[in-house]
Design a protein around this motif. Structure first.
Motif, PDB file in Angstrom:
ATOM      1  N   GLU A  62      -1.897  15.192  -3.039  1.00 33.35           N
ATOM      2  CA  GLU A  62      -2.013  13.917  -2.352  1.00 33.35           C
ATOM      3  C   GLU A  62      -3.377  13.308  -2.669  1.00 33.35           C
ATOM      4  N   PRO A  63      -3.466  11.972  -2.803  1.00 34.67           N
ATOM      5  CA  PRO A  63      -4.763  11.353  -3.073  1.00 34.67           C
ATOM      6  C   PRO A  63      -5.742  11.592  -1.932  1.00 34.67           C
ATOM      7  N   GLU A  64      -7.016  11.882  -2.285  1.00 36.11           N
ATOM      8  CA  GLU A  64      -8.021  12.144  -1.267  1.00 36.11           C
ATOM      9  C   GLU A  64      -8.449  10.837  -0.602  1.00 36.11           C
ATOM     10  N   PRO A  65      -8.647  10.853   0.725  1.00 38.11           N
ATOM     11  CA  PRO A  65      -9.076   9.633   1.412  1.00 38.11           C
ATOM     12  C   PRO A  65     -10.487   9.244   1.014  1.00 38.11           C
ATOM     13  N   MET A 105       5.375   7.858  -9.866  1.00 34.71           N
ATOM     14  CA  MET A 105       5.803   7.079 -11.031  1.00 34.71           C
ATOM     15  C   MET A 105       4.619   6.548 -11.831  1.00 34.71           C
ATOM     16  N   ARG A 106       3.387   6.908 -11.392  1.00 33.25           N
ATOM     17  CA  ARG A 106       2.148   6.453 -12.045  1.00 33.25           C
ATOM     18  C   ARG A 106       1.999   4.932 -11.950  1.00 33.25           C
ATOM     19  N   LEU A 107       2.358   4.365 -10.798  1.00 29.29           N
ATOM     20  CA  LEU A 107       2.262   2.922 -10.593  1.00 29.29           C
ATOM     21  C   LEU A 107       1.490   2.647  -9.309  1.00 29.29           C
ATOM     22  N   THR A 108       0.743   1.546  -9.296  1.00 26.05           N
ATOM     23  CA  THR A 108       0.102   1.082  -8.073  1.00 26.05           C
ATOM     24  C   THR A 108       1.012   0.060  -7.405  1.00 26.05           C
ATOM     25  N   PHE A 124       4.724  -3.199   2.540  1.00 26.02           N
ATOM     26  CA  PHE A 124       4.376  -2.548   3.798  1.00 26.02           C
ATOM     27  C   PHE A 124       3.961  -1.085   3.608  1.00 26.02           C
ATOM     28  N   GLY A 125       3.822  -0.656   2.352  1.00 28.08           N
ATOM     29  CA  GLY A 125       3.290   0.667   2.072  1.00 28.08           C
ATOM     30  C   GLY A 125       4.264   1.811   2.233  1.00 28.08           C
ATOM     31  N   VAL A 126       5.557   1.509   2.374  1.00 31.02           N
ATOM     32  CA  VAL A 126       6.539   2.566   2.595  1.00 31.02           C
ATOM     33  C   VAL A 126       6.791   3.377   1.328  1.00 31.02           C
ATOM     34  N   ALA A 127       6.683   2.722   0.165  1.00 31.98           N
ATOM     35  CA  ALA A 127       7.038   3.377  -1.099  1.00 31.98           C
ATOM     36  C   ALA A 127       5.830   3.914  -1.848  1.00 31.98           C
ATOM     37  N   GLN A 128       4.699   4.100  -1.168  1.00 33.17           N
ATOM     38  CA  GLN A 128       3.475   4.509  -1.861  1.00 33.17           C
ATOM     39  C   GLN A 128       3.619   5.865  -2.527  1.00 33.17           C
ATOM     40  N   ARG A 129       4.269   6.812  -1.847  1.00 35.89           N
ATOM     41  CA  ARG A 129       4.432   8.162  -2.401  1.00 35.89           C
ATOM     42  C   ARG A 129       5.230   8.123  -3.701  1.00 35.89           C
TER      43      ARG A 129
END
Length: 243
Positions: free
Chosen positions: A224-227, A37-40, A27-32
């Motif tokens: 933060e990653p750019e959109p 952690m250098r993981l997708t 659900f995208g909660v742990a994206q940050r």
């Protein structure tokens, strides 16, 4: 009903934690956290699936030691996280943090014991709690805390094997398996959780991550990653003339 409750109580706590983490990732909660952690999300879900499947596979190395595949994958992930650390200083600090965590766990095991009847809390939860807290305090970063906590529990298993060999006590050490699997997984999750919650709180309290005097490679990981932007289509010459 009683049988169902018994089965649920015997279900590995580490497995439950991995399932919960998988749901959060989906659900995208742990994206940050994954970015740090250098993981997708896809690679993290694949790793969790491999750990869960591997937790049911024990590889005997000798009559006195077996290696659990799931626990081994968690250790490999910890090594990968270490290699992905932003700076050389962070890597050195993570290794020192792992040594400190291991030492604290050995002292705890020496004086607290390993039987639930001897201490106020089940060792399955106590040692991950100790490893997670010490791993965070010593490693500080999410990557350093995870590496320190996981490797601390792993080293405790290895130390137990050498203790049995030297003392001549009969027994088999399940490295990364059984109750150690729960301790290994819970320690890593708790360490990252502490680093995320406390680290994020401190950053917000200070008005954001400190950037002055920090190495460029570390600052890149803090951004933060750019959109993504949709490319603008250029009108053709004919279209311009028609207009």
């Amino acid at each position: 009903m009683k049988g169902m409750k018994k089965e649920m109580s015997n279900f590995p706590a580490g497995m439950i934690a991995l399932v919960v983490i998988s749901i959060l990732i989906y659900f995208g909660v742990a994206q940050r956290v994954l970015d740090r952690m250098r993981l997708t999300d896809k690679s993290a879900l694949a790793i969790i699936a491999a750990i869960i499947v591997g937790s049911f596979i024990d590889i005997p190395l000798s009559p006195r030691i077996t290696i659990n595949l799931g626990g081994s994958i968690a250790v490999i992930v910890a090594l990968y996280v270490l290699l992905g650390a932003g700076t050389r200083f962070e890597k050195i600090r993570a290794i020192i943090a792992a040594a400190v965590t291991t030492l604290v766990l050995f002292i705890a095991a020496r004086y607290l014991g390993a039987e639930p009847e001897q201490i106020f809390i089940d060792p399955i939860y106590l040692y991950p709690l100790i490893a997670g807290i010490v791993g965070y305090l010593a490693g500080r970063s999410r990557r350093g805390a995870f590496f320190a906590a996981v490797m601390g529990v792993f080293a405790l298993d290895i130390g137990q094997y050498f203790y049995l060999v030297r003392s001549g006590v009969r027994g088999v050490v399940h490295v990364g398996g059984g109750g150690a699997f729960d301790s290994l997984i819970l320690a890593g999750i708790l360490a990252v959780l502490l680093a995320e919650v406390i680290g994020e709180s401190l950053e917000r309290f200070r008005g954001g991550p400190q950037t002055e005097g920090r190495p460029p490679e570390l600052l890149n990981s803090l951004r933060e990653p750019e959109p993504a932007h949709k490319p603008i289509e250029k009108k053709s010459d004919e279209g311009d003339e028609d207009a």
